[in-house]
Design an enzyme around this catalytic site. Structure first.
Site, short mmCIF file in Angstrom:
data_model
loop_
_atom_site.label_atom_id
_atom_site.label_comp_id
_atom_site.label_asym_id
_atom_site.label_seq_id
_atom_site.Cartn_x
_atom_site.Cartn_y
_atom_site.Cartn_z
N LYS A 1 1.30 43.63 87.70
CA LYS A 1 0.50 42.49 87.24
C LYS A 1 1.25 41.75 86.14
O LYS A 1 2.24 42.25 85.59
CB LYS A 1 -0.86 42.97 86.69
CG LYS A 1 -1.78 43.65 87.69
CD LYS A 1 -2.38 42.67 88.67
CE LYS A 1 -3.40 43.35 89.58
NZ LYS A 1 -2.77 44.30 90.53
N SER B 1 -2.30 40.65 95.50
CA SER B 1 -2.83 40.08 94.27
C SER B 1 -1.80 39.26 93.49
O SER B 1 -2.15 38.58 92.53
CB SER B 1 -3.40 41.17 93.36
OG SER B 1 -2.36 41.93 92.77
#
Length: 202
Positions: free
Chosen positions: A160, A123
């Site tokens: 993230k 991701s």
């Protein structure tokens, strides 16, 4: 060493500031966008010139591999524990036993990492963080917008980009195949640390 042109001095400052603020060097595309270059090849020429001036180096086969050079005569080796995995995808359960210890060059990292985590998932590929990379984490419960963080959400761990939106926190992936994770005030959430560099095993 010859005197830098104003443009190259500005690019060097941009690289230094980006490393200090976000924990990694900018890509050629980001340098091109910031300075209005028509193509990445123009940015590459400036990077080559800064390399030849002895101010930076570009590490081969390493994502966002621009490194600032300093005057230290020899590398400082750090002994850093590897504490399991971190998800670059959906959060995964904690796996924080010490797996091994590595000795790594201090210049690999923007700040001294407290530990390393192995990335699982894709991701964060647009930030150059790939499945299987070891990411350095500097323990810090606070982070600024745009920084890459290792966070614990409802007992699970993920890596993230952090973004504040009102009373919510958003954990942003860097792969269009993934959706942002929205953190609400009622959830059990903590920032474990800030990304400060990575090691890729070829």
């Amino acid at each position: 060493m010859s005197t830098l042109s104003p443009r190259r001095s500005a690019i060097l400052t941009f690289i230094r500031d980006r490393i200090a603020q976000q924990g990694q060097s900018p890509s050629l595309a980001e340098i091109s966008e910031a300075f209005g270059f028509a193509s990445r090849s123009v940015a590459r020429k400036h990077i080559v010139a800064l390399t030849e001036a002895g101010l930076i180096e570009v590490v081969a086969h390493q994502a966002r591999g621009i490194r600032l050079l300093n005057s230290e005569p020899r590398p400082e080796l750090l002994e850093i524990p590897v504490l399991g995995r971190v998800a670059a995808g959906a959060p995964i359960g904690p796996d924080l036993d010490i797996h091994t210890t590595l000795h790594l060059d201090r210049s690999t990292f923007t700040r001294v990492p407290d530990y390393l985590l192995r990335v699982q998932g894709d991701s964060m590929i647009e930030d150059g963080i790939l499945d299987g990379d070891l990411v350095g984490v500097h323990r810090n419960p606070q982070a600024s917008d745009g920084q890459i963080v290792v966070a614990r959400l409802e007992g699970e761990v993920t890596i993230k980009r952090l973004q504040h939106r009102g009373d919510q926190l958003h954990l942003l992936p860097r792969n269009p195949a993934y959706q942002p994770i929205i953190v609400t005030p009622d959830q059990d959430f903590a920032i474990e640390g800030v990304f400060c560099g990575l090691v890729r095993r070829e």
